[in-house]
Design a protein around this motif. Structure first.
Motif, mmCIF file in Angstrom:
data_model
loop_
_atom_site.group_PDB
_atom_site.id
_atom_site.type_symbol
_atom_site.label_atom_id
_atom_site.label_comp_id
_atom_site.label_asym_id
_atom_site.label_seq_id
_atom_site.Cartn_x
_atom_site.Cartn_y
_atom_site.Cartn_z
ATOM 1 N N ALA A 25 0.827 -1.205 0.000
ATOM 2 C CA ALA A 25 0.000 0.000 0.000
ATOM 3 C C ALA A 25 0.864 1.259 0.000
ATOM 4 C CB ALA A 25 -0.935 -0.005 1.212
ATOM 5 N N VAL A 26 1.929 1.260 0.786
ATOM 6 C CA VAL A 26 2.837 2.415 0.816
ATOM 7 C C VAL A 26 3.487 2.587 -0.555
ATOM 8 C CG1 VAL A 26 4.943 3.384 1.819
ATOM 9 C CG2 VAL A 26 3.278 2.244 3.287
ATOM 10 N N TYR A 27 3.963 1.497 -1.137
ATOM 11 C CA TYR A 27 4.574 1.563 -2.461
ATOM 12 C C TYR A 27 3.598 2.161 -3.475
ATOM 13 C CZ TYR A 27 6.402 0.235 -6.990
ATOM 14 O OH TYR A 27 6.830 0.278 -8.295
ATOM 15 N N ASN A 28 2.369 1.647 -3.499
ATOM 16 C CA ASN A 28 1.374 2.118 -4.466
ATOM 17 C C ASN A 28 0.936 3.552 -4.214
ATOM 18 O OD1 ASN A 28 1.295 -0.246 -6.004
ATOM 19 N ND2 ASN A 28 -0.178 -1.184 -4.610
ATOM 20 N N ARG A 29 0.980 3.972 -2.965
ATOM 21 C CA ARG A 29 0.533 5.324 -2.611
ATOM 22 C C ARG A 29 1.622 6.362 -2.844
ATOM 23 N NH1 ARG A 29 0.779 7.755 2.605
ATOM 24 N NH2 ARG A 29 1.335 5.735 3.462
ATOM 25 N N GLY A 77 10.921 10.565 1.308
ATOM 26 C CA GLY A 77 10.336 9.953 0.121
ATOM 27 C C GLY A 77 8.902 10.386 -0.089
ATOM 28 N N LEU A 78 8.556 11.522 0.500
ATOM 29 C CA LEU A 78 7.206 12.099 0.494
ATOM 30 C C LEU A 78 6.186 11.254 1.267
ATOM 31 C CD1 LEU A 78 6.991 13.579 -3.108
ATOM 32 C CD2 LEU A 78 7.622 14.728 -0.980
ATOM 33 N N ASP A 86 8.409 1.007 8.286
ATOM 34 C CA ASP A 86 7.733 1.104 6.994
ATOM 35 C C ASP A 86 8.749 1.227 5.864
ATOM 36 O OD1 ASP A 86 5.121 1.058 8.096
ATOM 37 O OD2 ASP A 86 5.173 3.224 8.420
ATOM 38 N N TYR A 87 9.750 2.100 6.049
ATOM 39 C CA TYR A 87 10.768 2.270 5.010
ATOM 40 C C TYR A 87 11.519 0.971 4.768
ATOM 41 C CZ TYR A 87 10.052 7.323 5.399
ATOM 42 O OH TYR A 87 9.511 8.578 5.402
ATOM 43 N N GLN A 88 11.881 0.281 5.821
ATOM 44 C CA GLN A 88 12.599 -0.985 5.675
ATOM 45 C C GLN A 88 11.766 -1.990 4.889
ATOM 46 O OE1 GLN A 88 13.427 -1.973 9.756
ATOM 47 N NE2 GLN A 88 15.255 -0.694 9.845
#
Length: 100
Positions: A25-29, A77-78, A86-88
């Protein structure tokens, strides 16, 4: 009174802890805007050849680059609500083979 203060002291850190978000979800957002081929220097998801030298720097360095900004990557990363975890997780997702 002491019991209340003790309970309060134990619960406050739990209240402030951020739950890890779903990496997909984070990647897609947030991440897909740059890491899906739009920027030539942003390694694409699943491009293990592009990710290998970055991963060799270590996860702490990669998270620092995301958090502080690095080259064309803006600070955080905005993703203003992302935690270190989350970043990891998103870095691991992007560096893994597609379909994993």
């Amino acid at each position: 009174m002491t019991r209340r203060l003790l309970a309060f002291g134990v619960l406050i850190p739990l209240y402030g802890a951020q739950a890890t978000q779903e990496p997909e979800a984070v990647y897609n957002r947030v991440c897909v805007a740059c890491h899906a081929g739009q920027l030539p220097n942003a390694p694409e998801r699943g491009d293990q050849a592009a990710w290998a030298p970055r991963l060799a720097q270590g996860m702490d360095t990669l998270v620092q680059h995301v958090t502080q900004g690095f080259k064309a990557m803006p600070p955080r990363g905005l993703c203003m609500d992302c935690s270190t975890e989350d970043y990891q997780a998103v870095i691991k997702l992007m560096a893994s083979k597609p379909g994993r």
